[in-house]
Design a protein around this motif. Sequence first.
Motif, PDB file in Angstrom:
ATOM      1  N   VAL A 152      49.610  62.789  37.759  1.00  0.00           N
ATOM      2  CA  VAL A 152      49.328  63.313  39.081  1.00  0.00           C
ATOM      3  C   VAL A 152      50.369  64.356  39.482  1.00  0.00           C
ATOM      4  O   VAL A 152      50.084  65.283  40.225  1.00  0.00           O
ATOM      5  CB  VAL A 152      49.236  62.128  40.062  1.00  0.00           C
ATOM      6  N   LEU A 186      40.258  64.770  42.114  1.00  0.00           N
ATOM      7  CA  LEU A 186      40.080  63.356  42.462  1.00  0.00           C
ATOM      8  C   LEU A 186      41.360  62.569  42.245  1.00  0.00           C
ATOM      9  O   LEU A 186      41.774  61.784  43.097  1.00  0.00           O
ATOM     10  CB  LEU A 186      38.987  62.732  41.586  1.00  0.00           C
ATOM     11  N   ILE A 187      41.995  62.800  41.103  1.00  0.00           N
ATOM     12  CA  ILE A 187      43.166  62.002  40.753  1.00  0.00           C
ATOM     13  C   ILE A 187      44.282  62.203  41.775  1.00  0.00           C
ATOM     14  O   ILE A 187      45.028  61.289  42.071  1.00  0.00           O
ATOM     15  CB  ILE A 187      43.633  62.371  39.330  1.00  0.00           C
ATOM     16  N   ARG A 188      44.354  63.421  42.330  1.00  0.00           N
ATOM     17  CA  ARG A 188      45.414  63.671  43.308  1.00  0.00           C
ATOM     18  C   ARG A 188      45.150  62.997  44.642  1.00  0.00           C
ATOM     19  O   ARG A 188      46.050  62.882  45.457  1.00  0.00           O
ATOM     20  CB  ARG A 188      45.584  65.178  43.513  1.00  0.00           C
ATOM     21  N   LYS A 189      43.910  62.602  44.898  1.00  0.00           N
ATOM     22  CA  LYS A 189      43.610  62.105  46.237  1.00  0.00           C
ATOM     23  C   LYS A 189      43.106  60.671  46.292  1.00  0.00           C
ATOM     24  O   LYS A 189      43.096  60.066  47.351  1.00  0.00           O
ATOM     25  CB  LYS A 189      42.568  63.011  46.888  1.00  0.00           C
ATOM     26  N   VAL A 190      42.645  60.162  45.184  1.00  0.00           N
ATOM     27  CA  VAL A 190      42.084  58.817  45.184  1.00  0.00           C
ATOM     28  C   VAL A 190      42.732  58.041  44.048  1.00  0.00           C
ATOM     29  O   VAL A 190      42.984  58.598  42.981  1.00  0.00           O
ATOM     30  CB  VAL A 190      40.556  58.859  44.964  1.00  0.00           C
ATOM     31  N   SER A 191      43.001  56.770  44.309  1.00  0.00           N
ATOM     32  CA  SER A 191      43.547  55.942  43.247  1.00  0.00           C
ATOM     33  C   SER A 191      42.397  55.319  42.478  1.00  0.00           C
ATOM     34  O   SER A 191      41.630  54.542  43.029  1.00  0.00           O
ATOM     35  CB  SER A 191      44.446  54.877  43.881  1.00  0.00           C
ATOM     36  N   LEU A 192      42.249  55.683  41.215  1.00  0.00           N
ATOM     37  CA  LEU A 192      41.178  55.108  40.400  1.00  0.00           C
ATOM     38  C   LEU A 192      41.633  55.065  38.945  1.00  0.00           C
ATOM     39  O   LEU A 192      42.604  55.723  38.577  1.00  0.00           O
ATOM     40  CB  LEU A 192      39.873  55.903  40.556  1.00  0.00           C
ATOM     41  N   ASP A 211      50.707  57.375  34.865  1.00  0.00           N
ATOM     42  CA  ASP A 211      51.318  57.374  36.187  1.00  0.00           C
ATOM     43  C   ASP A 211      51.945  58.716  36.528  1.00  0.00           C
ATOM     44  O   ASP A 211      52.252  58.989  37.681  1.00  0.00           O
ATOM     45  CB  ASP A 211      52.382  56.279  36.269  1.00  0.00           C
ATOM     46  N   TYR A 246      34.284  49.713  38.472  1.00  0.00           N
ATOM     47  CA  TYR A 246      34.096  51.156  38.420  1.00  0.00           C
ATOM     48  C   TYR A 246      32.964  51.580  37.483  1.00  0.00           C
ATOM     49  O   TYR A 246      32.874  52.738  37.122  1.00  0.00           O
ATOM     50  CB  TYR A 246      35.398  51.847  38.032  1.00  0.00           C
ATOM     51  N   ILE A 256      42.927  59.567  50.645  1.00  0.00           N
ATOM     52  CA  ILE A 256      43.996  60.269  51.307  1.00  0.00           C
ATOM     53  C   ILE A 256      43.425  61.354  52.194  1.00  0.00           C
ATOM     54  O   ILE A 256      43.878  61.618  53.285  1.00  0.00           O
ATOM     55  CB  ILE A 256      44.951  60.858  50.256  1.00  0.00           C
ATOM     56  N   ILE A 309      48.399  56.263  44.396  1.00  0.00           N
ATOM     57  CA  ILE A 309      48.205  57.499  43.629  1.00  0.00           C
ATOM     58  C   ILE A 309      49.506  57.871  42.927  1.00  0.00           C
ATOM     59  O   ILE A 309      49.514  58.259  41.771  1.00  0.00           O
ATOM     60  CB  ILE A 309      47.713  58.625  44.552  1.00  0.00           C
ATOM     61  N   PRO A 338      40.994  53.706  49.367  1.00  0.00           N
ATOM     62  CA  PRO A 338      42.002  54.546  48.728  1.00  0.00           C
ATOM     63  C   PRO A 338      41.728  56.030  48.936  1.00  0.00           C
ATOM     64  O   PRO A 338      41.586  56.785  48.023  1.00  0.00           O
ATOM     65  CB  PRO A 338      41.892  54.174  47.252  1.00  0.00           C
TER      66      PRO A 338
END
Lengths: 244, 258
Positions: free
Chosen positions: B255, B94-100, B252, B11, A96, A78, A94
Amino acid sequence: MEEYAVIVDNITMKFNLSTEKVDSLKEHFVKFLKRQNSNEDFYALKNISFKIPKGEPFAIIGGNGSGKSTLLKLISGIYKPTEGAITVNGSIAPLIELGAGFDPDLTARENVYLNGAVLGYSRRFMEQSFKDIIDFAELWEFVDVPVKNYSSGMYARLGFAIATIVKPEILIVDEILSVGDVSFQKKCEQKMNDLLSRGMTLILVSHDIEQVKKMCSKAIWLNRGMLIEYGDVDTVCSRYMQNS
Amino acid sequence: MMPYIIKFWKYRELLYQLVIRDLRVKYRRSVLGYAWSLLNPLLMMAVISIVFSYMFRFEIDNYPMYLLTGLILYNFFNEATTLSMSSIINGGSLIRKVSLPKYIFPLSRTVSSFINLLFSLVAIIIMFAITWTPISWTIIFFPLPLIYLFIFALGAGMILSVLSVYYRDIMHLYGVILTAWMYLTPIFYPAHILPELPRALMKFNPLFHYIAVFREVVLYGQVPTLRSNLVCLAFSITSLLVGLYVFKKAQDKFVLYL
């Protein structure tokens, strides 16, 4: 096959507190006029290096604000580190936080598919696993209830059930087991042990030293972004206990 | 290139789910539901045709159709870019917690707006029937300008989604820009009434080209020239490339600002 699941090589994570507060054109303009220099750097992590061997349960311990969550976010991709590099060998769930991708207005059934999609699993796979997920979470009674009406324990159960259904090669667990009741905690531990015996790597973040000792074999101890101790779980835990 | 395609394929289900959710949200608690995609441009067309038939008169044959074709394309661009702009901020949890892959957020918004556009094409069919406009075979080319416009809107949406993360007040500014853009595009007036300077500048307005090609194939029975196709394509590709570049550079760091 690689020996290590995760290699953390001398990483530093720097946050710039002042620029990250500014989020409008107006503020940028005002700052420009005032010629403010923004030098409020904050190091969440500094020169951290360690390796997590494949198939081993690994713990990260430390007090509040020690950089544990930042480290997890770095490992799961992330965040990108300011300096240094992280190598991850294998698929990672993935997540958190459990239930991170839930939409509170949707029902458990819809959220299972949405969350599966967030984690990058195909619809067919989720359809096949749907029964197992709800079985494990013991939520058949509430499967068509919007999750905003769930208790935090039910929320965590559903999240854990989805995260572990894929048999990830690396599972990151952040303080979640404290949410469910005792019987569900046991069930989770059993599931994790089961996955561990199949060669999964577990990364556990917890304040619960007893649980860490029971589940993990290696650990690191972080304090204020520095790596204090790295090694065998008993040594790390006892030094952590002495110093806090 | 290959890893990107594999990741996108992985995805695809997320894209599908996000698009479905966008469409559901848009028509939640509305009785007529998807019919609004069709009614909205028709009603707008009715209001504007009445206003402009009485107040200002333009020498345009079949004015309602002229208006409708322009409006539908402009509405799509408006909706797609406005929704894309807030997509990263709204996806923050979502972006703060999951890498996608994060481009999936502006992409899903553009796709769902495009589906709305397809619904509102039915309005054009209805107007063909009502006004007894003859249909030319060139109408089979209608997907071309729509695809060009989709690519252009996607690129613009990506740029806006990045900007809005760093400068939240872009959202207010962009509403004004869109209004200006609408008046600067020959949607409800013919291009030839413009004075010389704005007409020369019209070459640089991408929306002008997309709408012109769309009207050519749908209303005027003309096959778009290679030149106008290339112009459209150039705008679209440029927008997409700039969008991808800006997005890739910024993604990158999102976040940290959400």
